[in-house]
Write a protein that holds these residues in place. Sequence first.
Motif, PDB file in Angstrom:
ATOM      1  N   PRO A  52       5.546  16.181 -21.960  1.00 38.86           N
ATOM      2  CA  PRO A  52       4.254  15.486 -21.850  1.00 38.86           C
ATOM      3  C   PRO A  52       3.218  16.290 -21.071  1.00 38.86           C
ATOM      4  O   PRO A  52       2.019  16.153 -21.307  1.00 38.86           O
ATOM      5  CB  PRO A  52       4.613  14.194 -21.091  1.00 38.86           C
ATOM      6  CG  PRO A  52       6.065  14.000 -21.329  1.00 38.86           C
ATOM      7  CD  PRO A  52       6.656  15.372 -21.443  1.00 38.86           C
ATOM      8  N   ALA A  53       3.674  17.132 -20.141  1.00 32.60           N
ATOM      9  CA  ALA A  53       2.740  17.948 -19.354  1.00 32.60           C
ATOM     10  C   ALA A  53       2.849  19.409 -19.787  1.00 32.60           C
ATOM     11  O   ALA A  53       2.864  20.322 -18.969  1.00 32.60           O
ATOM     12  CB  ALA A  53       3.046  17.808 -17.873  1.00 32.60           C
ATOM     13  N   GLU A  85       3.685  11.507 -25.673  1.00 37.48           N
ATOM     14  CA  GLU A  85       3.024  10.274 -25.241  1.00 37.48           C
ATOM     15  C   GLU A  85       2.093   9.743 -26.330  1.00 37.48           C
ATOM     16  O   GLU A  85       2.013   8.536 -26.555  1.00 37.48           O
ATOM     17  CB  GLU A  85       2.278  10.516 -23.929  1.00 37.48           C
ATOM     18  CG  GLU A  85       3.248  10.766 -22.771  1.00 37.48           C
ATOM     19  CD  GLU A  85       2.544  10.940 -21.448  1.00 37.48           C
ATOM     20  OE1 GLU A  85       1.336  11.245 -21.444  1.00 37.48           O
ATOM     21  OE2 GLU A  85       3.203  10.762 -20.409  1.00 37.48           O
ATOM     22  N   LEU A 510       2.428  17.330 -11.046  1.00 33.76           N
ATOM     23  CA  LEU A 510       2.053  16.639 -12.280  1.00 33.76           C
ATOM     24  C   LEU A 510       2.974  15.446 -12.530  1.00 33.76           C
ATOM     25  O   LEU A 510       2.521  14.383 -12.978  1.00 33.76           O
ATOM     26  CB  LEU A 510       2.091  17.612 -13.463  1.00 33.76           C
ATOM     27  CG  LEU A 510       1.052  18.742 -13.414  1.00 33.76           C
ATOM     28  CD1 LEU A 510       1.299  19.747 -14.537  1.00 33.76           C
ATOM     29  CD2 LEU A 510      -0.364  18.188 -13.507  1.00 33.76           C
ATOM     30  N   GLU A 511       4.275  15.598 -12.250  1.00 32.49           N
ATOM     31  CA  GLU A 511       5.211  14.481 -12.421  1.00 32.49           C
ATOM     32  C   GLU A 511       4.903  13.365 -11.424  1.00 32.49           C
ATOM     33  O   GLU A 511       4.977  12.182 -11.764  1.00 32.49           O
ATOM     34  CB  GLU A 511       6.645  14.968 -12.243  1.00 32.49           C
ATOM     35  CG  GLU A 511       7.150  15.811 -13.394  1.00 32.49           C
ATOM     36  CD  GLU A 511       8.596  16.217 -13.232  1.00 32.49           C
ATOM     37  OE1 GLU A 511       9.081  16.234 -12.076  1.00 32.49           O
ATOM     38  OE2 GLU A 511       9.243  16.527 -14.241  1.00 32.49           O
ATOM     39  N   SER A 513       1.993  12.688 -10.190  1.00 34.76           N
ATOM     40  CA  SER A 513       0.761  12.047 -10.652  1.00 34.76           C
ATOM     41  C   SER A 513       1.065  11.012 -11.731  1.00 34.76           C
ATOM     42  O   SER A 513       0.510   9.908 -11.731  1.00 34.76           O
ATOM     43  CB  SER A 513      -0.207  13.102 -11.189  1.00 34.76           C
ATOM     44  OG  SER A 513      -1.397  12.514 -11.662  1.00 34.76           O
ATOM     45  N   ARG A 514       1.976  11.355 -12.651  1.00 39.28           N
ATOM     46  CA  ARG A 514       2.363  10.399 -13.700  1.00 39.28           C
ATOM     47  C   ARG A 514       3.103   9.206 -13.092  1.00 39.28           C
ATOM     48  O   ARG A 514       2.930   8.071 -13.532  1.00 39.28           O
ATOM     49  CB  ARG A 514       3.225  11.092 -14.761  1.00 39.28           C
ATOM     50  CG  ARG A 514       2.457  12.065 -15.636  1.00 39.28           C
ATOM     51  CD  ARG A 514       3.208  12.364 -16.921  1.00 39.28           C
ATOM     52  NE  ARG A 514       4.443  13.062 -16.685  1.00 39.28           N
ATOM     53  CZ  ARG A 514       4.568  14.394 -16.613  1.00 39.28           C
ATOM     54  NH1 ARG A 514       3.489  15.147 -16.739  1.00 39.28           N
ATOM     55  NH2 ARG A 514       5.724  14.959 -16.413  1.00 39.28           N
ATOM     56  N   GLU A 517       0.538   6.825 -11.691  1.00 41.15           N
ATOM     57  CA  GLU A 517      -0.094   6.019 -12.737  1.00 41.15           C
ATOM     58  C   GLU A 517       0.840   4.912 -13.208  1.00 41.15           C
ATOM     59  O   GLU A 517       0.407   3.786 -13.485  1.00 41.15           O
ATOM     60  CB  GLU A 517      -0.499   6.919 -13.917  1.00 41.15           C
ATOM     61  CG  GLU A 517      -1.633   7.877 -13.599  1.00 41.15           C
ATOM     62  CD  GLU A 517      -2.858   7.141 -13.068  1.00 41.15           C
ATOM     63  OE1 GLU A 517      -3.300   6.169 -13.718  1.00 41.15           O
ATOM     64  OE2 GLU A 517      -3.365   7.538 -11.995  1.00 41.15           O
ATOM     65  N   ASP A 518       2.121   5.224 -13.298  1.00 38.86           N
ATOM     66  CA  ASP A 518       3.131   4.234 -13.676  1.00 38.86           C
ATOM     67  C   ASP A 518       3.168   3.092 -12.660  1.00 38.86           C
ATOM     68  O   ASP A 518       3.218   1.904 -13.010  1.00 38.86           O
ATOM     69  CB  ASP A 518       4.491   4.945 -13.756  1.00 38.86           C
ATOM     70  CG  ASP A 518       5.636   4.016 -14.100  1.00 38.86           C
ATOM     71  OD1 ASP A 518       5.437   3.134 -14.950  1.00 38.86           O
ATOM     72  OD2 ASP A 518       6.727   4.189 -13.544  1.00 38.86           O
ATOM     73  N   GLU A 563      -5.589  13.096  -5.849  1.00 38.21           N
ATOM     74  CA  GLU A 563      -4.458  12.192  -6.025  1.00 38.21           C
ATOM     75  C   GLU A 563      -4.260  11.193  -4.887  1.00 38.21           C
ATOM     76  O   GLU A 563      -3.961  10.028  -5.136  1.00 38.21           O
ATOM     77  CB  GLU A 563      -3.161  13.003  -6.198  1.00 38.21           C
ATOM     78  CG  GLU A 563      -3.163  13.986  -7.355  1.00 38.21           C
ATOM     79  CD  GLU A 563      -3.119  13.305  -8.714  1.00 38.21           C
ATOM     80  OE1 GLU A 563      -2.934  12.081  -8.767  1.00 38.21           O
ATOM     81  OE2 GLU A 563      -3.270  14.008  -9.730  1.00 38.21           O
TER      82      GLU A 563
END
Length: 583
Positions: A52-53, A85, A510-511, A513-514, A517-518, A563
């Motif tokens: 995904p990234a 995604e 990046l993980e 950050s995801r 959001e989750d 972030e």
Amino acid sequence: MTYPRFNPMNLDLTPFLFYTGKGGVGKTSTACAAAVNLADSGKRVLIVSTDPASNLQDVFEQEIQTDITDIEKVPGLFAININPEEIAEQYREKVVGPYRGLLPESAINQMEEQLSGACTVEIAAFDEFAGLLTTEKLENEYDHIIFDTAPTGHTLRLLQLPAAWSGFLEESTHGASCLGPLAGLEEKKALYKAAVHALSDYEKTMLLLVSRPDYSSLTEAVRAAKELKETGLSNQHAIINGVYTPADIEDETAQAFYQKQQEALKETESLFGERPVYQLPYVPYSLTGIDSLRWFFSEKADVTPLEEVSQTDLPGLEGFITHLSSKSAGVVMTMGKGGVGKTTVAATIAMKLASQGHRVHLTTTDPASHLSMFIKENDLSENLSISSIDPQAEVQKYRSEVLAQSKDQLDEEGMDFLKEDLMSPCTEEIAVFRAFAKVVARAEGEFVIIDTAPTGHTLLLLDASESYNQELERTAGQVPEEVKKLLPRLRDPEQTDIVVITLPEATPVLEASRLQEDLKRAELFPSWWVLNQSLSAAHTEDPILKAKGLVEQKWIERVKSKEAEQVCLLPWKSDSLLSVRTK
């Protein structure tokens, strides 16, 4: 402990090559370097990213499309970005769309949440590369097709299960984890069977397990290897990426860094067994550009001089500890991907609070015996208690309850599918969630520090239409008070502090950050980030580690500016709790 340097030119390679491993171990760099070297030797190569990234475009320094793209500087090399995604969103709409306007909005929302987890993304990605595995034209056109990120064994087991192709899915609402993502797969039955068959063909497919020389990464690679071998993917090779050779062994950080890796490497023979093992050197900078990729597998490993940049001045944990000390009780959830140091940070917070006179309970899914020994030595046990939640025991208990409740309602085929469904990662999170609920209830009178908390997806799934409460009523007869209070407590910033733990590197940030959001989808808002194990904060003078510290600055600034509300920066240390400092 040393192993031969990995070079794909020295291996008897199959047409399909799958690179797999946890985030941040260098899968993409290794896969791209292999693709360039194979193409340079005259092979026609297609590299496919299902991450995904994905950063294929950064590595190759050109745009990579969602259809096959020529790599401009490497004749014979082509690349494609599959965005799982986006595919998962299309997949969700295909499953849910027919029910819009027919079912209540609450039911639609629950269906969408059931299809929003990692399992759905993985199956959607599998849907795409299944076509690449089974298209005879592509196989004839390319000597090698390289996949950056392989399917998990759980996904392959689900797709192999005969019950997955039956009408059971359309009729049953039992189970809680991965039934939703498998809905509507009947039309793909032949394609998926052919893809799974290609994966298990020793002459067609090779799995390259990429890990780092640290125990957490190595054990995760071995776990994935075992899981995938059980599904038939048995042609496996291990690559240990980032093996460090110190330039200045007198440097305290360099010496500790080297010793830590060597201790982990001593375990590789017993961990990997008969699998061939290779290694690649530790480099302090991102492998980007064709020239860097070309020499990565060679014997040279120069340190490219980097321009000095100003160091970011960020506090350690003292600011967060001061914030917590203003309270008398509360919940602290440390969250992040594996290998970022959640347990060490959680233990440090707990010990610091206890030393200030607060009552603290630390709960973890990791064995806590070494923590107990350390706390006893420092006479902190009077204020600090520890519990260890055993995921295996909790999962077994949960599975037994669900199966006992369902045995009179499902036929043999349905029970077979439900048993497989209950083997999913989602099931483990839900089972552990119940144990967490009991521990969190203690926060009314003390601090409860939770090492590894349920993800936002799990919390939303359990909250959707009160599905978790209904599940408990069905299996236990009633909903415990601590479960009723759990989500409101976790969503209240006055009662709960959520701390995201990560490393100052590309993939971990990046993980994280995801993950944030989750969590926000579940109305959980992290207020603190901890950037752990920073080499720039360790002030090492070793040229390789110092160069790595300079590269960290980009990611430290990203977290600070984009972030996090509050950021803590902790220097690199060995994993020993005796060496942890909060300033």
